[in-house]
Design a protein around this motif. Structure first.
Motif, short mmCIF file in Angstrom:
data_model
loop_
_atom_site.label_atom_id
_atom_site.label_comp_id
_atom_site.label_asym_id
_atom_site.label_seq_id
_atom_site.Cartn_x
_atom_site.Cartn_y
_atom_site.Cartn_z
N GLU A 283 0.82 -1.22 0.00
CA GLU A 283 0.00 0.00 0.00
C GLU A 283 0.85 1.26 0.00
OE1 GLU A 283 -2.50 -0.60 3.45
OE2 GLU A 283 -3.11 -2.59 2.73
N LEU A 284 2.15 1.13 -0.19
CA LEU A 284 3.04 2.31 -0.14
C LEU A 284 2.87 3.16 -1.40
CD1 LEU A 284 6.40 0.66 1.04
CD2 LEU A 284 4.96 2.25 2.35
N PRO A 285 3.14 4.49 -1.28
CA PRO A 285 3.09 5.33 -2.48
C PRO A 285 4.18 4.92 -3.46
CG PRO A 285 3.68 6.63 -0.52
CD PRO A 285 3.49 5.22 -0.07
N CYS A 286 3.81 4.61 -4.68
CA CYS A 286 4.79 4.22 -5.70
C CYS A 286 4.12 4.26 -7.07
CB CYS A 286 5.33 2.82 -5.42
SG CYS A 286 4.09 1.53 -5.60
N ASP A 287 4.91 4.10 -8.12
CA ASP A 287 4.36 4.06 -9.48
C ASP A 287 4.16 2.62 -9.95
OD1 ASP A 287 4.50 6.97 -9.98
OD2 ASP A 287 6.64 6.61 -9.66
N VAL A 288 5.13 1.76 -9.58
CA VAL A 288 5.08 0.37 -10.05
C VAL A 288 5.22 -0.56 -8.85
CG1 VAL A 288 6.11 -1.36 -11.60
CG2 VAL A 288 6.25 1.07 -12.20
N LEU A 289 4.30 -1.53 -8.75
CA LEU A 289 4.37 -2.54 -7.69
C LEU A 289 4.67 -3.89 -8.35
CD1 LEU A 289 3.86 -3.60 -4.80
CD2 LEU A 289 1.42 -3.64 -5.34
N GLY A 300 -9.40 -8.72 -2.33
CA GLY A 300 -10.52 -7.78 -2.24
C GLY A 300 -10.34 -6.80 -1.08
N GLU A 301 -9.60 -7.19 -0.06
CA GLU A 301 -9.44 -6.34 1.12
C GLU A 301 -8.48 -5.18 0.92
OE1 GLU A 301 -8.44 -8.55 4.65
OE2 GLU A 301 -10.23 -9.80 4.32
N ASN A 302 -7.37 -5.43 0.21
CA ASN A 302 -6.37 -4.36 0.12
C ASN A 302 -6.21 -3.77 -1.28
OD1 ASN A 302 -5.08 -6.47 -1.11
ND2 ASN A 302 -3.30 -6.53 0.24
N ALA A 303 -6.90 -4.32 -2.29
CA ALA A 303 -6.69 -3.81 -3.67
C ALA A 303 -7.07 -2.33 -3.78
CB ALA A 303 -7.49 -4.64 -4.66
N GLY A 304 -8.06 -1.91 -2.97
CA GLY A 304 -8.49 -0.50 -3.01
C GLY A 304 -7.41 0.42 -2.46
N LYS A 305 -6.42 -0.13 -1.74
CA LYS A 305 -5.39 0.72 -1.10
C LYS A 305 -4.09 0.73 -1.88
CE LYS A 305 -7.32 -0.50 3.37
NZ LYS A 305 -7.16 -1.54 4.36
N VAL A 306 -4.03 -0.05 -2.96
CA VAL A 306 -2.79 -0.08 -3.77
C VAL A 306 -2.65 1.27 -4.47
CG1 VAL A 306 -1.80 -1.12 -5.87
CG2 VAL A 306 -2.77 -2.58 -4.09
N LYS A 307 -1.47 1.92 -4.33
CA LYS A 307 -1.31 3.26 -4.91
C LYS A 307 -0.62 3.23 -6.26
CE LYS A 307 -1.89 5.33 -0.54
NZ LYS A 307 -1.89 4.06 0.19
#
Ligand code: NAD
Length: 415
Positions: A283-289, A300-307
């Protein structure tokens, strides 16, 4: 792995089947593995006691060629997971357009619990139990989580002893001196970075200066981190099984590779950075994960928080189907595993070709051919995505499933 990974693989197949005019009977052929073996085998441990291990080899589909897929040593594996991984290998080889079907093998074991001698004995006995379905023209293993070049060397030696002559092509990911290929160790990470570069062009992201987060600092993650940094990006966070480190100004990737890659855990010993958990790193601020560890990490729980704007799947199955929908709705571009991490099997294919011909290529040639295949398959998947107005994963499945279905149908159902 979660227990529903096989269901996830089947749901992904069902989505692709909807786009294709596939007969329901043929869908069933693709939905099931061609062959599964479960073996229980004893090994005498160093203290003289006998331990029984459970292992599997699954061949999913061989319509396009011999089956191909890694052998995993991990305490959580089971037959369903191994079957899902074999299915993914089938589509991955088809999308890369290399002449293989998919397979996977595994042994339920934490290899760190064994001495080197026990590991060797366990490997040789496991190969002996499954050797009836292995062969350079039938089914060719490779390394996966918990296995490495040394394990591949033992597999090759055991199989060769039983045949009475050396069969280097029965396994890939071998050390160079035993018929391994230049560039094989780096191949998956290199392919991940080629995919990231191609995807960055599609979404108009300049990789030079882009911020990268990598979950998993093993073979795939550490090499992808090093090569993407060489491409001008800044790696701001990496993690291993014990947790990660984050520095928005960038991490010293080469130093981290030197100190921690190949060790199972340790990046958090790096001082000049903030510690993060494996949940937080996503969930960290970044361009590419780049998830490059294990499956079902983005859900489903954390996809909304991916930056990140771009997710490039180094691991197999790191995003669940729910996560896919959320990321797609949010406009996050995902390069799916069967495209992004195909570099390993592509260079395994090169290794096999070199072994069969006894004619070996230099590293530049390997990398040049790898890059060409990765770029071609990315371009084919992207144009299919546009034609069907869908996402990259569905497009990759449409291509992979269509190629396998066509081969199966054209060969005909025997007899
Ligand atoms: P590896 O064993 O070399 O490295 C795995 C890394 O993930 C290690 O740093 C480990 O500490 C870390 N890790 C383990 N559990 C974790 C967790 N719960 N959270 C975060 N990190 C964790 O394995 P690898 O070969 O780099 O494979 C990584 C992934 O890439 C796997 O999903 C594998 O199936 C996939 N893959 C590998 C290849 C290949 O050629 N090696 C090819 C295609 C796909």
């Amino acid at each position: 792995m979660t227990t529903n990974v096989l269901q996830m693989a089947r749901d992904q197949l069902a989505i692709a089947v909807k786009y294709l005019d596939i007969d329901p009977g043929l869908h069933q052929v693709l939905n099931f593995p061609k062959r599964q073996i479960t073996v229980h085998f004893p090994v005498v441990l160093d203290d003289g006691s006998i331990r029984v291990f459970e292992g599997y080899r699954v061949q999913h589909n061989s319509s396009r060629g011999p089956t191909k897929g890694g052998i995993r040593y991990h305490p959580d594996v089971d037959l369903d997971d191994t079957t899902a991984l074999a299915m993914w290998m089938t589509w991955k080889c088809a999308v890369a357009n290399i002449p293989y079907g998919g397979a996977k093998g595994s042994v339920k074991v934490d290899p760190k619990e064994l001495s080197i001698r026990e590991l060797e004995k366990m490997t040789r006995r496991f190969v002996t139990e499954i050797n009836i379905i292995l062969g350079e023209r039938t089914d060719i293993p490779a390394p996966d989580i918990g296995t490495n070049g040394q394990v591949m060397a033992w597999i090759m030696d055991t199989f060769s002893m039983q045949q009475g002559y050396t069969v280097p092509g029965v396994v890939t990911g071998k050390p160079i001196e035993l018929g391994g290929s230049e560039g094989r160790i780096e191949a998956t990470g290199r392919g991940v970075v080629v995919s990231a570069e191609e995807a960055a062009k599609v979404i108009n992201l300049n990789l030079a200066g882009a911020r990268i987060v990598v979950q998993g600092f093993g073979n795939v993650g550490s090499i992808a981190a090093r090569l993407i940094e060489e491409a001008g990006a800044t790696v701001v966070a990496v993690s291993d099984a014990l947790g990660g480190v984050y520095n928005p100004k960038g991490l010293p990737v080469s130093e981290l590779c030197r100190r921690y890659s190949g060790r199972d855990g340790g990046v958090q010993e790096h001082k000049d950075a903030e510690r993060v958990t494996n949940k937080e790193i996503l969930e960290l601020p970044c361009d590419v994960l780049i998830p490059a560890a294990i499956s079902a990490q983005i859900t489903g729980e954390n996809a909304g928080k991916v930056k990140a704007k771009l997710v490039v799947e180094g691991a197999n199955g790191p995003c669940t189907i729910e996560a896919d929908h959320i990321l797609s709705d949010r406009g996050v571009f995902v390069v799916p595993d069967i495209v992004a991490n195909a570099g390993g099997v592509v260079v395994s294919y090169f290794e096999w070709v070199q072994d069969l011909q006894n004619f070996f290529w230099d590293e530049n040639e390997v990398n040049r051919r790898l890059e060409r295949i990765m770029k071609n398959s990315f371009a084919t998947v992207e144009s299919t995505m546009r034609a069907h107005k869908t996402d990259m994963r569905t497009a990759a499945y449409i291509i992979g499933v269509k190629r396998v279905a066509d081969a199966t149908k054209t060969r005909g159902i025997f007899p």
